[in-house]
Design an enzyme around this catalytic site. Structure first.
Site, PDB file in Angstrom:
ATOM      1  N   CYS A   1       0.832  -1.206   0.000  1.00 56.08           N
ATOM      2  CA  CYS A   1       0.000   0.000   0.000  1.00 56.08           C
ATOM      3  C   CYS A   1       0.869   1.261   0.000  1.00 56.08           C
ATOM      4  CB  CYS A   1      -0.978  -0.034   1.169  1.00 56.08           C
ATOM      5  SG  CYS A   1      -2.373   1.097   0.969  1.00 56.08           S
TER       6      CYS A   1
ATOM      7  N   HIS B   1      -3.542  -5.484   0.329  1.00 57.87           N
ATOM      8  CA  HIS B   1      -3.068  -5.850   1.663  1.00 57.87           C
ATOM      9  C   HIS B   1      -3.098  -7.372   1.870  1.00 57.87           C
ATOM     10  CE1 HIS B   1      -2.843  -1.846   3.641  1.00 57.87           C
ATOM     11  NE2 HIS B   1      -3.723  -1.531   2.706  1.00 57.87           N
TER      12      HIS B   1
ATOM     13  N   GLU C   1      -1.840  -8.996   4.194  1.00 55.76           N
ATOM     14  CA  GLU C   1      -1.844  -9.325   5.624  1.00 55.76           C
ATOM     15  C   GLU C   1      -3.238  -9.300   6.244  1.00 55.76           C
ATOM     16  OE1 GLU C   1      -2.195  -4.949   5.791  1.00 55.76           O
ATOM     17  OE2 GLU C   1      -1.201  -6.376   4.458  1.00 55.76           O
TER      18      GLU C   1
END
Length: 350
Positions: free
Chosen positions: A164, A277, A279
């Site tokens: 990001c 993202h 994660e």
């Protein structure tokens, strides 16, 4: 008759049934004495560790200014810099741990001498999401990234994962243009990934993905987007500095169907950058838009495995004493999920 039971891996074996037709092993395959049961079909020899791989990789994660996105009312560089506080969302730590690595926090505003000493203790770096694109934070990302390139040029395999904000800052650094980013309507929504034309996924984060999951990435909303800025494919390819350094792996569309570059991989360095993202799927719960399906969780797991597989190629082997005293385990995360938005856990550094 006495009946004796022995617990073997995946087997509860009843000696009285050892010679019955229902036994898992044939009688010739079982040798019994008064205290042990042996499977004599084969002997297991553990393979020797590959000397070219590091089986105790450590990932450095650069902290971000401020107290975390859970404290949205204080989102300003002036506040962040004046308080000297920084943070790491715990989901990035968990991502590295999922792949089998430990983490050392790289505190962006600590003395540079100390910061770069810690850089010598790790086998790769994560640049996280966030909002700080100027000031000290930008300068530190640039210095660390240049050091990483030097390490790789000197023959040390040293990977970078940028997510990001990390994607955006690396694009600014490589292009040498701080105004290269465009506005996109890409905040808080799940999307698919469209593989770029004639893309070769060999030696990229997607190489290990099963074919069925690769297919679903392009048809299902399996990744989380949360950004205001990005780069269109035309703009990206029109900048020779970017197109010569990175290959575009995937693109995505924002809420207005405007296309942006979503995954890139360096052509000459182990540097991967995501506008999405990886994660969040497995470790963040604050937004109803985050995909949590089994397929989405696998995306997180394969992304984590790739990161750490790259870090294992690093031959940097610092002393255990120095590593242990700097690990993230020396800090405690703060739970912030009760806010219902942002990151569920953050590590705060003062």
């Amino acid at each position: 008759m006495w009946r004796f039971y022995f617990c073997l891996p995946f087997l509860l074996f009843d000696i009285s049934a050892a010679t019955s037709a229902e036994s898992i092993f044939l009688p010739s395959q079982i040798r019994v004495d008064s205290s042990r049961v042996f499977d004599t079909r084969s002997s297991h020899v553990c393979s020797s560790p590959d000397p070219n791989l590091n089986y105790k990789p450590v990932i450095g994660i650069l902290t971000h200014p401020g107290e975390g996105r859970w404290d949205a009312g204080r989102h300003s560089l002036s506040y962040a810099y004046s308080t000297n506080i920084s943070y790491i969302a715990a989901s990035y730590v968990k991502l590295a741990e999922t792949g089998g690595a430990r983490v050392i926090p790289l505190i962006y505003n600590e003395p540079e001498e100390l910061l770069f000493q810690k850089l010598e203790l790790v086998n790769g770096v994560i640049f996280t999401g966030g909002w700080a694109k100027t000031g000290l934070y930008y300068d530190i990302v640039e210095k660390i990234f240049n050091k990483v390139l030097e390490k790789n040029d000197a023959g040390e395999h040293f990977p970078v994962y940028a997510m990001c904000l990390g994607f955006e800052i690396l694009s600014m650094i490589i292009s040498q243009n701080r105004d290269i980013l465009e506005r996109f309507n890409s905040v808080n929504y799940a999307s698919s990934l469209q593989f770029f034309e004639n893309v070769n996924i060999e030696a990229t984060v997607f190489q290990r993905f099963p074919p069925e999951l690769l297919k679903k990435l392009s048809t299902d909303c399996l990744v989380m987007q949360n950004h205001y800025f990005g780069i269109s494919p035309d703009n990206f390819q029109g900048k020779p500095s970017l197109s010569s350094f990175f290959n575009i792996l995937t693109t995505s569309a924002d809420k207005d169907s405007k296309t942006f570059v979503s995954t890139i991989r360096s052509k000459g360095y182990p540097v991967t950058a995501f506008q999405w993202h990886p994660e969040k799927n497995a470790f963040e719960w604050g937004s109803s838009e985050i995909p949590h399906s089994e397929d989405a969780i696998q995306v997180t797991q394969y992304a984590a495995n790739y990161l750490v597989s790259e870090a294992r190629k690093s031959m940097n082997r610092p002393s255990s004493e120095k590593v242990l005293s700097n690990l993230i385990y020396n800090y405690k995360p703060t739970y912030s999920g009760y806010k219902g938005s942002g990151d569920d856990e953050v590590y705060i550094f003062m």
